[in-house]
Design an enzyme around this catalytic site. Structure first.
Site, PDB file in Angstrom:
ATOM      1  N   CYS A 117       0.823  -1.213   0.000  1.00 10.82           N
ATOM      2  CA  CYS A 117       0.000   0.000   0.000  1.00 10.82           C
ATOM      3  C   CYS A 117       0.854   1.259   0.000  1.00 10.82           C
ATOM      4  O   CYS A 117       0.360   2.351  -0.246  1.00 10.82           O
ATOM      5  CB  CYS A 117      -0.915   0.031   1.219  1.00 10.82           C
ATOM      6  SG  CYS A 117      -2.104  -1.288   1.215  1.00 10.82           S
ATOM      7  N   HIS A 257      -2.232   7.043   4.633  1.00 13.42           N
ATOM      8  CA  HIS A 257      -2.840   5.876   3.981  1.00 13.42           C
ATOM      9  C   HIS A 257      -4.123   5.535   4.734  1.00 13.42           C
ATOM     10  O   HIS A 257      -4.169   5.570   5.967  1.00 13.42           O
ATOM     11  CB  HIS A 257      -1.855   4.706   4.000  1.00 13.42           C
ATOM     12  CG  HIS A 257      -2.458   3.415   3.560  1.00 13.42           C
ATOM     13  ND1 HIS A 257      -3.243   3.324   2.427  1.00 13.42           N
ATOM     14  CD2 HIS A 257      -2.417   2.159   4.095  1.00 13.42           C
ATOM     15  CE1 HIS A 257      -3.646   2.071   2.292  1.00 13.42           C
ATOM     16  NE2 HIS A 257      -3.164   1.346   3.286  1.00 13.42           N
ATOM     17  N   ASN A 287     -10.073   0.423   2.382  1.00 14.59           N
ATOM     18  CA  ASN A 287      -8.638   0.505   2.083  1.00 14.59           C
ATOM     19  C   ASN A 287      -8.437   0.271   0.588  1.00 14.59           C
ATOM     20  O   ASN A 287      -8.577  -0.854   0.111  1.00 14.59           O
ATOM     21  CB  ASN A 287      -7.899  -0.556   2.907  1.00 14.59           C
ATOM     22  CG  ASN A 287      -6.400  -0.546   2.683  1.00 14.59           C
ATOM     23  OD1 ASN A 287      -5.919   0.076   1.741  1.00 14.59           O
ATOM     24  ND2 ASN A 287      -5.678  -1.247   3.530  1.00 14.59           N
TER      25      ASN A 287
HETATM   26  N1  ACO Z   1     -17.049  -9.279  11.539  1.00 14.47           N
HETATM   27  C1  ACO Z   1     -17.209  -9.730  12.789  1.00 14.47           C
HETATM   28  N2  ACO Z   1     -16.226 -10.254  13.521  1.00 14.47           N
HETATM   29  C2  ACO Z   1     -15.003 -10.326  12.961  1.00 14.47           C
HETATM   30  C3  ACO Z   1     -14.755  -9.876  11.652  1.00 14.47           C
HETATM   31  C4  ACO Z   1     -15.843  -9.340  10.934  1.00 14.47           C
HETATM   32  N3  ACO Z   1     -15.710  -8.861   9.674  1.00 14.47           N
HETATM   33  N4  ACO Z   1     -13.449 -10.064  11.365  1.00 14.47           N
HETATM   34  C5  ACO Z   1     -12.892 -10.623  12.453  1.00 14.47           C
HETATM   35  N5  ACO Z   1     -13.817 -10.784  13.419  1.00 14.47           N
HETATM   36  C6  ACO Z   1     -13.651 -11.330  14.777  1.00 14.47           C
HETATM   37  C7  ACO Z   1     -12.407 -12.175  14.895  1.00 14.47           C
HETATM   38  O1  ACO Z   1     -12.697 -13.511  14.493  1.00 14.47           O
HETATM   39  C8  ACO Z   1     -12.103 -12.074  16.373  1.00 14.47           C
HETATM   40  O2  ACO Z   1     -12.911 -12.995  17.067  1.00 14.47           O
HETATM   41  P1  ACO Z   1     -12.307 -13.842  18.297  1.00 14.47           P
HETATM   42  O3  ACO Z   1     -11.873 -12.805  19.312  1.00 14.47           O
HETATM   43  O4  ACO Z   1     -13.470 -14.678  18.732  1.00 14.47           O
HETATM   44  O5  ACO Z   1     -11.157 -14.603  17.714  1.00 14.47           O
HETATM   45  C9  ACO Z   1     -12.592 -10.674  16.756  1.00 14.47           C
HETATM   46  O6  ACO Z   1     -13.444 -10.240  15.676  1.00 14.47           O
HETATM   47  C10 ACO Z   1     -11.498  -9.648  16.973  1.00 14.47           C
HETATM   48  O7  ACO Z   1     -10.546  -9.724  15.936  1.00 14.47           O
HETATM   49  P2  ACO Z   1      -9.240  -8.833  15.941  1.00 14.47           P
HETATM   50  O8  ACO Z   1      -8.371  -9.268  14.803  1.00 14.47           O
HETATM   51  O9  ACO Z   1      -8.634  -8.802  17.312  1.00 14.47           O
HETATM   52  O10 ACO Z   1      -9.845  -7.383  15.684  1.00 14.47           O
HETATM   53  P3  ACO Z   1      -9.055  -6.023  15.678  1.00 14.47           P
HETATM   54  O11 ACO Z   1      -9.636  -5.119  16.682  1.00 14.47           O
HETATM   55  O12 ACO Z   1      -7.577  -6.206  15.663  1.00 14.47           O
HETATM   56  O13 ACO Z   1      -9.447  -5.421  14.241  1.00 14.47           O
HETATM   57  C11 ACO Z   1      -8.609  -5.248  11.989  1.00 14.47           C
HETATM   58  C12 ACO Z   1      -9.174  -6.173  13.091  1.00 14.47           C
HETATM   59  C13 ACO Z   1      -9.678  -4.255  11.602  1.00 14.47           C
HETATM   60  C14 ACO Z   1      -8.239  -6.124  10.796  1.00 14.47           C
HETATM   61  C15 ACO Z   1      -7.363  -4.513  12.532  1.00 14.47           C
HETATM   62  O14 ACO Z   1      -6.501  -5.423  13.122  1.00 14.47           O
HETATM   63  C16 ACO Z   1      -6.640  -3.752  11.437  1.00 14.47           C
HETATM   64  O15 ACO Z   1      -7.132  -2.798  10.883  1.00 14.47           O
HETATM   65  N6  ACO Z   1      -5.384  -4.144  11.155  1.00 14.47           N
HETATM   66  C17 ACO Z   1      -4.571  -3.444  10.170  1.00 14.47           C
HETATM   67  C18 ACO Z   1      -4.934  -3.928   8.814  1.00 14.47           C
HETATM   68  C19 ACO Z   1      -4.322  -3.073   7.743  1.00 14.47           C
HETATM   69  O16 ACO Z   1      -4.058  -1.905   7.947  1.00 14.47           O
HETATM   70  N7  ACO Z   1      -4.108  -3.672   6.590  1.00 14.47           N
HETATM   71  C20 ACO Z   1      -3.711  -2.972   5.423  1.00 14.47           C
HETATM   72  C21 ACO Z   1      -2.270  -2.948   5.242  1.00 14.47           C
HETATM   73  S1  ACO Z   1      -1.889  -2.052   3.823  1.00 14.47           S
HETATM   74  C22 ACO Z   1      -1.627  -3.084   2.459  1.00 14.47           C
HETATM   75  O17 ACO Z   1      -0.521  -3.261   2.029  1.00 14.47           O
HETATM   76  C23 ACO Z   1      -2.795  -3.747   1.811  1.00 14.47           C
END
Ligand code: ACO
Length: 335
Positions: A117, A257, A287
């Protein structure tokens, strides 16, 4: 004899997002997820989906046409085209060559740049070097993605986060004290597996088995990427200020970003910037990877949030792992 290096500035911006909107409420009907979960964890409300016959070069071309018109530059004047993308039309030829052909930019060199990204900021840094060295006068830089085509729509932890779109800038030499003042590029390949698309390259050529195993889809360890992203944003912004001899008090506007509103808000807080001085569109587009910074930049300019002489910081992070910061003293070419 003093050698004056002239850096580059942005002479025009353009963007394009596909018409098809996919809301969180629509996703609720497809997956075990909810608008409340997606909004509270990421800030995303909806995203755009490219059509079945719409590829990354089609989006990039539309954004590029708008950027050139905005800059008052003809395709023949472009010396170099760099397309930053993680979702090229195909492994080769480069998407940039397809854009070059679509524009009729017959005097331009063209190549793609892959840096997750962060690719768009990396590509701007490369364009700046060409302009500073005098190797190119006018460079078109595009960030374009159709990530929704490489998402596993059964994987709720990734498919709710991404969207399609494209943005482009035209870069030209800036007057003396304006333009790009500092760049910081970072990488840490040891974290490559945190965000990857494993199949279809030379390590794991595409086969019936890779498809059956879903290895042609994006995979991400969101929690680990989140931790990295927070550190990366701070380093990117802090390092460009240090290199330019400026401080946080000199920053007028931040274009981060757009991956997650919590990451953006954290960066703004660390920089003592009120959210009115931070570009945000993750709520509407999700994103869009390499497209997120130029789309957000165009919106900020259209809203009159960036003025001539402002210090603008762009920061990004992504697959690789990569991250970058770029500091511009804004120059308004149309004044
Ligand atoms: N709907 C409902 N529940 C969900 C979903 C969903 N869509 N997705 C995951 N969950 C659940 C998980 O299974 C987990 O359940 P569990 O606790 O029973 O195991 C729970 O929600 C919490 O999951 P976490 O991963 O701890 O949630 P978090 O608060 O970390 O948020 C997120 C997740 C949004 C992905 C966050 O970690 C994030 O934004 N990370 C950065 C991602 C990013 O920036 N990526 C782009 C990089 S740039 C590139 O090069 C493409």
């Amino acid at each position: 004899m003093k050698c004056e290096i002239k850096h580059s500035a942005i002479a025009g911006v353009g963007s394009y997002v596909p018409e098809n909107v996919l809301t969180n409420f629509a996703l609720e009907k497809m997956l075990d997820t909810s608008d409340e979960w997606i909004c509270s964890r990421s800030g995303i409300r909806e995203r755009r989906l490219s059509a079945a016959d719409e590829a990354t070069s089609d989006l990039a071309l539309k954004a590029s046409v708008r950027a050139l018109a905005n800059a008052g530059v003809s395709p023949e004047e472009v010396d170099l085209i760099i397309v930053a993308t993680n979702t090229p039309d195909m492994l080769f030829p480069a998407t940039a060559c397809l854009v070059q052909d679509g524009l009729g930019a017959k005097n331009a060199g063209a190549f793609d740049l892959l840096a997750g990204c962060t690719g768009f900021i990396y590509a701007m840094a490369v364009a700046d070097q060409f302009i500073a060295a005098g190797t190119a006068r006018t460079v078109l830089v595009a960030g374009s993605e159709t990530l929704t085509k490489v998402l596993n729509w059964q994987d709720r932890s990734t498919c709710v986060l991404f969207g399609d779109g494209a943005g482009a800038v035209v870069m030209k030499q800036a007057p003396e004290d304006r333009g790009i003042l500092a760049v910081k590029l970072g990488s840490d390949g040891s974290g490559g597996k945190l965000l990857q698309l494993p199949a279809g390259g030379s390590r794991m050529p595409a086969s019936a088995q890779t498809v059956a195993e879903g290895m042609h889809f994006l995979q991400m360890n969101g929690r680990e990427v989140f931790k990295f992203a927070v550190r990366a944003m701070e380093d990117g912004a802090g390092e460009v200020l240090r290199r330019a001899g400026l401080t946080l008090a000199d920053v007028d506007f931040l274009v981060p970003h757009q991956a997650n509103i919590r990451i953006i808000e954290h960066a703004a807080k660390k920089m003592n910037l009120p959210m009115e001085r931070v570009a945000v569109n993750v709520d509407r587009y999700g994103n869009t990877s390499t497209a997120s910074v130029p789309i957000a930049l165009e919106e900020a300019l259209a809203a009159g949030k960036i003025k001539d002489g402002d210090h603008v910081i762009m920061v990004g992070f992504g697959a690789g792992l990569t991250w970058a910061g770029l500091l511009i003293k804004w120059y308004n070419f149309s004044q």
